[in-house]
Design an enzyme around this catalytic site. Structure first.
Site, PDB file in Angstrom:
ATOM      1  N   HIS A 306       0.853  -1.192   0.000  1.00 54.33           N
ATOM      2  CA  HIS A 306       0.000   0.000   0.000  1.00 54.33           C
ATOM      3  C   HIS A 306       0.881   1.232   0.000  1.00 54.33           C
ATOM      4  CE1 HIS A 306      -2.996   2.957   1.365  1.00 54.33           C
ATOM      5  NE2 HIS A 306      -3.888   2.127   0.882  1.00 54.33           N
ATOM      6  N   ASP A 363      -8.041  -4.750  -0.553  1.00 56.96           N
ATOM      7  CA  ASP A 363      -8.527  -5.328  -1.806  1.00 56.96           C
ATOM      8  C   ASP A 363      -8.341  -6.838  -1.845  1.00 56.96           C
ATOM      9  OD1 ASP A 363      -9.131  -2.747  -3.020  1.00 56.96           O
ATOM     10  OD2 ASP A 363      -6.960  -2.465  -3.052  1.00 56.96           O
TER      11      ASP A 363
END
Length: 422
Positions: A306, A363
């Protein structure tokens, strides 16, 4: 007040810049007068070290894996509060009491219907259109039906506008999906909760009394909460940037939807599912892990790492726990789940991933949960849009109320030709 000193090695001049404290997290160097003082700009592609605004909405500590809305830890909110309570919190800077939540929920329910002209707009789209393209267009078109929102100046008007768009977003989302199937639209049922009503509009046929499993409502409500806001991400920055031009708020939201559609942003969970299906079997996992580690291979493992989090994404941790709660209660594809869990097991212990702080992100898990709920893949990013709407509109409101708002206008480093003659 603390300060930092910048020394120009060319001429030896020194310049002082104030350090502005934050209530939590890193302070910032105030470089607003940098160019005036030095004749120089900062160079920061992707704005990785640049704070573009002051905000009271969301706090992230990427090193610790911490996320808070208005000071509340995301796990507390996601496990103990409903999505509409979180919406109220973001809009009003405090959680609602029971009476306030009831009034807020009723208002959202009654505002969930859309103008018939908006409904007719969907008939102009081809049935093969992606739901995100219809979503973007319909939200932008809302500015024509509520043009008066262009000239708001009072907080009470902001609140009406915010409640209106939050309420209508699930309806527009359901209409977008049903248009792709060529089936009749289902109007909102004001007797249902916000999240249940969306699933009802997505699945039911006109006149059908459809029972939505409580466990699915809870799971999707949690996903909405986890997506509600996430500081100055790409789509939120776009919303603030468009807001800075004085454009209609719904146009700014439409721009945010377009930004979110990107595969590097809101479309990532769809890519995760495609990749899990491509891997296909637990037996193939180690081969794909090896490919991900090969610098000469273009393959990249989706759902890991991320931009901000250098620890376990706190939202991912919540969804991981939710996934394990759900796996025996709803029909989660066991083969895909086994592939995902094998990838997670290797990545969390493999030095390559650990050293690079490539932890599973939100996700990686959300696609598995949405797939188990039989939500079509084309709707994954739409789910993100519904949840993030309150964050976008709260950020828009905060920008409007800021004392130091300016039109977004970054500078550049020019490396082109110079002084050419015709």
């Amino acid at each position: 007040m603390n300060s930092v000193t910048l020394i120009n090695n060319t001429n030896g001049e020194k310049y002082e810049f104030d350090i502005l404290d934050s209530t939590k997290g890193s302070g910032v160097i105030d470089v607003r007068n940098l160019y005036a003082a030095t004749g120089l700009f900062t160079y920061d592609p992707g704005f990785t070290s640049t704070a573009s605004c002051t905000s009271e909405i969301t706090f992230i500590d990427g090193e610790k894996g911490e996320l808070r809305y208005r000071g509340y830890d995301i796990e507390e909110l996601a496990t103990k509060k409903e999505y509409l309570e979180v919406c109220f919190l973001l809009l009003n800077k405090r959680l609602p009491n029971k009476a306030e939540l009831l009034d807020f929920s009723e208002e959202i329910s009654k505002r969930s219907f859309v103008h018939e002209g908006i409904k007719d707009l969907f008939n102009a789209f081809p049935d093969y259109a992606h739901p995100m393209s219809m979503m973007s267009a319909s939200v932008s078109a809302m500015s024509a039906f509520y043009f008066e929102h262009l000239d708001m100046s009072e907080c009470k008007d902001f609140q009406v506008m915010a409640r209106r768009i939050i309420a209508k977003m699930p309806t527009l989302a359901a209409f977008s999906y049903r248009r792709t199937l060529g089936i009749p639209f289902v109007y909102p049922d004001i007797e249902r909760s916000f999240t249940e009503n969306f699933l009802y509009m997505l699945r039911a046929y006109p006149g059908q009394s459809l029972k939505i499993p409580t466990i699915e409502v809870t799971a999707l409500d949690t996903i909405f909460t986890l997506h509600a806001d996430h500081e100055q991400n790409a789509s939120t920055s776009i919303v603030r940037g468009v807001a800075s031009t004085g454009a209609h708020p719904y146009v700014a939201l439409s721009a945010g939807i377009n930004a979110l559609w990107g595969r590097a942003h809101g479309g990532a969970n769809e890519s995760v599912m495609l990749q899990l299906e491509m891997i296909g079997s637990v037996d193939n996992v180690e081969n794909f892990i090896a490919r991900a580690k090969d610098p000469n291979d273009e393959f990249r493992l989706m759902g890991f790492g991320h931009r901000v989090y250098k620890n376990f994404d706190p939202r991912a941790r919540i969804l991981k726990n939710l996934l394990h709660e759900l796996k025996d209660k709803i029909n989660i594809n066991s083969e895909l789940l086994e592939v995902a869990m094998k990838i997670e097991e290797i990545a969390l212990s493999d030095e390559y991933f650990v050293k690079r702080k490539l932890y599973p992100n939100i996700d990686f898990y959300s696609g598995l949960i949405l797939t188990a709920m039989k939500i079509p893949r084309s709707m994954f990013t739409i789910i993100f849009v519904i949840g993030r709407t309150v964050g976008w509109i709260t950020q828009w409101m905060e920008f409007q109320e800021s004392e130091d708002k300016k039109i977004a206008r970054p500078r550049q480093r020019y490396m082109g030709e110079t002084d050419k003659q015709v």
